[in-house]
Write an enzyme that holds these catalytic residues in place. Sequence first.
Site, short mmCIF file in Angstrom:
data_model
loop_
_atom_site.label_atom_id
_atom_site.label_comp_id
_atom_site.label_asym_id
_atom_site.label_seq_id
_atom_site.Cartn_x
_atom_site.Cartn_y
_atom_site.Cartn_z
CD GLU A 148 -3.15 -1.06 2.06
OE1 GLU A 148 -3.02 -0.33 3.07
OE2 GLU A 148 -4.16 -1.79 1.90
CG ASP A 149 4.89 1.52 0.93
OD1 ASP A 149 4.07 1.30 1.83
OD2 ASP A 149 6.10 1.28 1.06
#
Length: 855
Positions: free
Chosen positions: A449-450
């Site tokens: 989820e970066d």
Amino acid sequence: MEVREVDLGAYEWHFCQKHPSASIDAYFGDEPKDDANTRWFPAVVPGMVHLDLFRNKLIPDPYKELNEQKVQWIGEIDWVYKCRLPKLSFQENASVDLVFDGLDTFADVYLNGRHLGSTDNMYIAHRYRLASADLAGETNLLLILFRSALKEGQALEKKYGKRELWNGDSSRLYVRKAGYHYGWDWGPVLMACGVWRPVRLEVYEARIREVAIPITLSDDLSQALIKFNIDMDCDVRQADKYDVNISIGETENSTILQSQRISVTKQATASTQIKVDKPKLWYPRTHGNPHLYTVKIDLLKGEQLLERRHKTIGFRKLRIVQRPLEEDPGTTFYFEVNNLPIFCGGTNWIPADNFVPRLTDEDYRQWIQSAVDSNQNMLRVWGGGIYEQDIFYDTCDKMGILVWQDFMFACGLYPAHDAFCKNIETELSHVIKHLRHHPCIALWCGNNEDYAIGEEYHDPNDKGPWDDTPFPARKIYELIMPDMVKQLDPTGAPYWPGSPYGGVGGADRTVGDIHQWNVWHGIQDKYQNYSKLAGRFVSEFGMEAMPTLSTMLSMWNTGTSPVDQYAQSRVSDWHNKATGFEARIGKYIMENIQFPAAGDLPAWVYCTQFIQAEAIRYAISGWRRNFGGPGHEKTSGALIWQLNDCWPVTSWAIADYYKKPKAAWYVAKREFAPIAAGISFVDGSDNTKVSVWGASSKLENVHVNIFVRAYRIKDGHHVFEHTEEGVLLANQSTELLQVDLCKGVRDDLRESDVVLCAQFYAGDQCVAQSTLWPEPFKYIHLPDPVLHIQYDINSITLKVSNPVKGLWLEGNADMAFDDNFVDVLPGCAKTIRVRNWKGEKLAARWLGYNRLESR
């Protein structure tokens, strides 16, 4: 001389709190000199400081009540560990290494007062070459100072700047430590430190330092080429005195198929290759047998065996296929193993405890068996945890579970300055080399989820440099990682930059993988709409639910009054870390079923698990339906968030901290089964027509007899039946039939008084069933089903006079059910296999009957 290992965990260890103003020199004696109130306590290695404090009765159990708050001081101070080693004598000219498989995290290592080195990464091993005098004393003091990771990280953050993230203290982005230690939306803040993996001395004249075993399979899978590249630690002037003998055989029967002896070069390396004709292939468990081979590597000096290494390998060809779909936008995203497209049904894996060293090999085997028993074929090792223990990957190899392996980056815009990147390169080298031989590894993934956090800063057309952007870690994910995977695992698992990732943004449902959080998070859509929220591969989705009742009760101290054990108590709320959970749990219950009484904890457990189970059913059924034949693989994976918990908590897990399945676990088992049935109303038909489909992971077509039946809910009358033969196509979903409902059934449907059912029979055996109830359930008046339970030694049979929804059975604490949370219809007896039944009557609960009743 033979390689000798000395397990230092077998010696006595002690620990103490370091006084802030004292120098480390004050701790080299038997008692710390800085503070009379500080003393040494026994410790266990491998371990963590919280475990040692609890074992010595210095802190309360962090998992009970609100005790998490009472132990926050532990992560804010420094700790000292020591071990006194006896005089150890070694052969002259022997090399002696002190090896730590894991130190968490900022540590300084001393031996007899000499500083050997410092560490700043819990994920890698550390090796220190010792001098002959280092262990010559009658006793030898090994001492380790663990500096507060929280304070060290905050100092780095002050130096380099605060960065954007979700979950935890923002300083964690600068620290190579398990992200979940800082707290997550399902886990507590417990900033551990310690010697968390084994520590030993290695004594040798020569040793095997590194083994690479790249494997290439021919296109027709008929031949495997195995290359061996071996690096040694030895006196290079003597390297040509050593040989390496390599043998390969089937793990199952220990038969040696081939053996080869080769000389070590003057560069202290050895290499060769072996061809294997007609190898038995490794498959994910849903599509074949996970055949394994054992490679034995012997280091020899003449005929003397100096060291023996074993590696388990498997022959499999794996790739991710991204190609245009025939009738839909975007591209596919499916895993192909041995030329077979695979629908990946599974879960996300988080560390199974906040204090990993107390997990046993058996714990890991039971967890992975839980995945197998629920018909999963993939686990995603999530990027905010740890690179798991060897037993995890060994068991996945053996059981045929694919592993999507995140690198340990999660939910943040990480830095990418030179020192940080150098640390990451060391970590990647260690991890890839350590895991690359496992056939279970299906994907190396850059992060969790970066890219979702950095979406507004992510321009796919910008090829860097990114140093001066808010998202500098693109350098790590798009340059460093793919280059290192290509270099170190050239024939192994593919690389994917992040999860979710694909298209212009992470929410693009036509390319790559997505995390579908518009149910629960986001717009908080109805879970009945999951089928409309499909992506090409859904690597996260889920719904919260309370754990089993016994696990809920474990959150309180023994002796707590039942009056204080209710769903909205302070303790219950503390053991749910999700932001806004009160409104979201309330919303999904209120929309779908009747609200339980405020003080009825067992009813709350049932109702939250009911909602979770129904949500999971809608998602998997709808998305597996999308996995069609060539050119129609619209959705090729569904990984539930999450399989497990790290403490007793209300979370998205489908099995709780004590490995007890929730209702959703049984739903996943049915929906991921080799054959699954589905039934729904045809869009636009005003509920006058139903579609029936099936999904199969079988490698051949399956002929079934299809029964579509309708039952009146209020009295159980069988009011409609349609029978037809059908064929489930191999390894895909199949649209089987559409059925017009008769006028009487349509009228009853308008009154929410008919339940429909699709059943597949192979011979006289029902191999799959799906039910279609009028929703929302809160409007239905459900009569007493008149439940009868017939007991046998290893099974029970359920019979009803009226339809029952979500029938949940409970027995003794050790009892295990083959199935649970079932819908049972009149005339369709349901037999469930049981284990560890002790003859007692079972308790039952179902929708509309929020009490446990012994039957």
